[in-house]
Design a protein around this motif. Sequence first.
Motif, short mmCIF file in Angstrom:
data_model
loop_
_atom_site.label_atom_id
_atom_site.label_comp_id
_atom_site.label_asym_id
_atom_site.label_seq_id
_atom_site.Cartn_x
_atom_site.Cartn_y
_atom_site.Cartn_z
N PHE A 72 -20.44 -6.12 -1.36
CA PHE A 72 -20.52 -7.16 -2.87
C PHE A 72 -18.40 -7.35 -1.65
CE2 PHE A 72 -21.63 -3.51 -4.78
CZ PHE A 72 -23.44 -3.98 -5.45
N VAL A 73 -19.53 -8.65 -1.57
CA VAL A 73 -17.58 -9.41 -0.71
C VAL A 73 -17.67 -10.92 -1.37
CG1 VAL A 73 -16.86 -11.00 1.21
CG2 VAL A 73 -18.70 -8.80 1.64
N PRO A 74 -16.28 -10.45 -2.29
CA PRO A 74 -15.44 -12.32 -3.28
C PRO A 74 -15.26 -12.98 -1.90
CG PRO A 74 -13.57 -10.42 -1.97
CD PRO A 74 -15.20 -9.35 -1.67
N GLY A 79 -8.92 -6.26 1.57
CA GLY A 79 -9.58 -5.29 1.96
C GLY A 79 -10.39 -4.72 1.83
N VAL A 80 -10.87 -3.90 2.23
CA VAL A 80 -12.09 -3.29 2.69
C VAL A 80 -12.47 -2.47 2.11
CG1 VAL A 80 -14.29 -2.81 3.80
CG2 VAL A 80 -12.79 -4.74 4.08
N TYR A 81 -12.90 -1.89 1.34
CA TYR A 81 -13.13 -0.86 0.02
C TYR A 81 -14.56 0.72 -0.01
CZ TYR A 81 -13.43 2.81 -4.20
OH TYR A 81 -13.65 4.16 -4.84
N LEU A 82 -14.31 1.38 1.50
CA LEU A 82 -15.87 2.25 1.24
C LEU A 82 -16.22 2.74 0.30
CD1 LEU A 82 -17.80 3.13 2.95
CD2 LEU A 82 -16.62 5.40 3.82
N HIS A 83 -17.03 3.01 -0.64
CA HIS A 83 -16.99 3.22 -1.97
C HIS A 83 -18.27 4.29 -2.25
CE1 HIS A 83 -19.34 3.87 -6.16
NE2 HIS A 83 -18.45 4.00 -6.10
N ILE A 84 -17.74 5.32 -2.68
CA ILE A 84 -18.88 6.74 -2.08
C ILE A 84 -19.18 7.36 -3.66
CG2 ILE A 84 -19.23 8.81 -1.71
CD1 ILE A 84 -17.35 8.96 0.60
N GLN A 103 -16.71 -6.41 -9.82
CA GLN A 103 -16.01 -6.59 -11.25
C GLN A 103 -14.33 -6.43 -10.40
OE1 GLN A 103 -14.87 -4.81 -15.28
NE2 GLN A 103 -13.89 -5.85 -15.62
N LEU A 104 -14.51 -4.81 -9.79
CA LEU A 104 -13.65 -4.05 -8.16
C LEU A 104 -13.23 -5.54 -7.43
CD1 LEU A 104 -11.47 -1.88 -8.16
CD2 LEU A 104 -13.48 -0.95 -6.43
N ALA A 105 -14.45 -5.57 -7.02
CA ALA A 105 -14.43 -6.52 -5.52
C ALA A 105 -13.55 -7.63 -5.66
CB ALA A 105 -15.55 -7.45 -4.91
N GLU A 106 -14.00 -8.36 -7.10
CA GLU A 106 -13.15 -10.32 -7.15
C GLU A 106 -11.70 -9.90 -8.44
OE1 GLU A 106 -15.42 -11.23 -10.61
OE2 GLU A 106 -16.28 -13.32 -9.26
N GLN A 107 -11.21 -8.58 -8.98
CA GLN A 107 -9.84 -8.78 -9.05
C GLN A 107 -9.01 -7.97 -8.53
OE1 GLN A 107 -10.64 -6.38 -12.90
NE2 GLN A 107 -11.94 -7.60 -14.15
N ALA A 108 -9.99 -7.25 -7.50
CA ALA A 108 -8.72 -6.54 -6.27
C ALA A 108 -9.03 -6.83 -5.37
CB ALA A 108 -9.22 -4.84 -6.34
N ARG A 109 -9.61 -7.98 -4.87
CA ARG A 109 -10.13 -8.90 -3.70
C ARG A 109 -9.84 -7.72 -2.44
NH1 ARG A 109 -6.43 -13.98 -4.30
NH2 ARG A 109 -6.40 -14.22 -1.31
N ALA A 111 -13.66 -6.30 -0.71
CA ALA A 111 -15.23 -6.28 0.00
C ALA A 111 -15.15 -4.65 -0.34
CB ALA A 111 -14.62 -7.07 1.65
N VAL A 112 -16.13 -4.79 -1.26
CA VAL A 112 -16.61 -3.56 -1.55
C VAL A 112 -17.28 -3.44 -0.71
CG1 VAL A 112 -17.84 -2.24 -3.42
CG2 VAL A 112 -15.98 -3.20 -3.89
N VAL A 113 -18.22 -1.65 -0.11
CA VAL A 113 -19.17 -1.31 1.05
C VAL A 113 -19.31 0.34 0.18
CG1 VAL A 113 -19.39 -0.61 2.93
CG2 VAL A 113 -18.26 -2.18 2.56
N SER A 114 -20.81 0.21 -0.75
CA SER A 114 -20.41 1.53 -0.82
C SER A 114 -21.90 2.47 -0.18
CB SER A 114 -21.26 1.24 -2.47
OG SER A 114 -21.65 2.25 -3.21
N VAL A 115 -21.40 3.53 -0.15
CA VAL A 115 -23.18 3.95 0.69
C VAL A 115 -24.01 4.38 -0.35
CG1 VAL A 115 -23.31 6.19 2.49
CG2 VAL A 115 -21.03 4.73 2.56
#
Length: 383
Positions: A72-74, A79-84, A103-109, A111-115
């Motif tokens: 998920f890339v706003p 920054g980039v968040y690796l989500h597990i 929502q996390l991606a947009e509000q915290a700016r 990029a979320v990468v969920s494995v």
Amino acid sequence: MTITDEDCLAETLAFNEHFEAAAASRPARGQTPDAAMLETLRRNRLGGDTPAVRLPQGHDRVVAGGVRVRTFVPDHVDGVYLHIHGGGWAFGSAGGQDERLWQLAEQARLAVVSVEYRLAPEHPFPAGPDDCEAAARWLVDHTAAEFGTGRLLIGGESAGAAPRPLTVAALATRFETSTRTVQRDLQALMQTGVPVRAIPGRGGGWSIDPQMTLPPIRFTTDEAAALAVALAAADTTAPYAGAARTAAQKIAATMTGPASTAAQELAARIVTLPAPTDTTVRTAVEQALTTNTVLQLTYTDAAGHESDRAVEPAGLLTAGGRWYLICWCRTRRAGRGFRLDRITAATSTGEQAQPHALTELLRGSTAAHAVQPNALAPLAPPP
């Protein structure tokens, strides 16, 4: 109105009957459920027959090692968040919480990468954690190129947020070596100051204290070269030279890419003429400064006269390539500076010293106009 056990009896009996029927349909302990049962269990865990919401902002892709991730890339990425995701490595999905992750991606700016890691029991543990590690390694090498930032975070829920200690046997298998070699390397890491921890018992193993680790540091090539030069200047006569060496090892371990190459190439072209030093003196001075305790020292001045002093350390002065310990001298009852390489003996007394302002002790001396080095400005306490 009083409710008795008899009033609840019918409802309780009905619940127990339903519970026993449900329990009887579950696989026995130690028995692997068949595919149909696994599908039912996972569907119920995720909310029954209600399908998960999948947003168009989520994109499925495959990264290094064939690991699947959902991103998920706003519009703006800081920054980039690796989500597990959670689920005990047996339930859950990277595509099961699109609304929350977007929502996390947009509000915290971020990029979320969920494995989308492999699940047990079809893929026995540690297949899931291995996929997460592979995704993390891929991000370390590709975060800047893929998302335009060097800031990398990692987290998750439940099992996805738990650290994963590794046993010596698992490390030996992974790196195709002997357990004896792994034990030796772990001991070497501990001796260099790396905060390696051993967790005993079932489910334990070796891990690095998360509070003592660094994220990947994105140096420019010039910054990496400057670091190499600064560390070379911290020779054996400088205060805290031993700690500087282990700090450098930790920083070097976090550097990747061109910056790491630049630092290594420049380091190979720096040489020094080692000066004789007494590590016992240096250690006593460091301890007195760190703990603010009185130091008993023997000093030889420029004229060759030796004297014994009891001093209260206030700080350090560096000038002309020399280091000086600035103190309140109890013997002279005044501020004094002692060149470290002229201190022939030093012992920390353990007695708590009175606080002294460094600028006050330097007033009236040739070093009265000394200022804090610009390179240390980021470390200065807030006003």
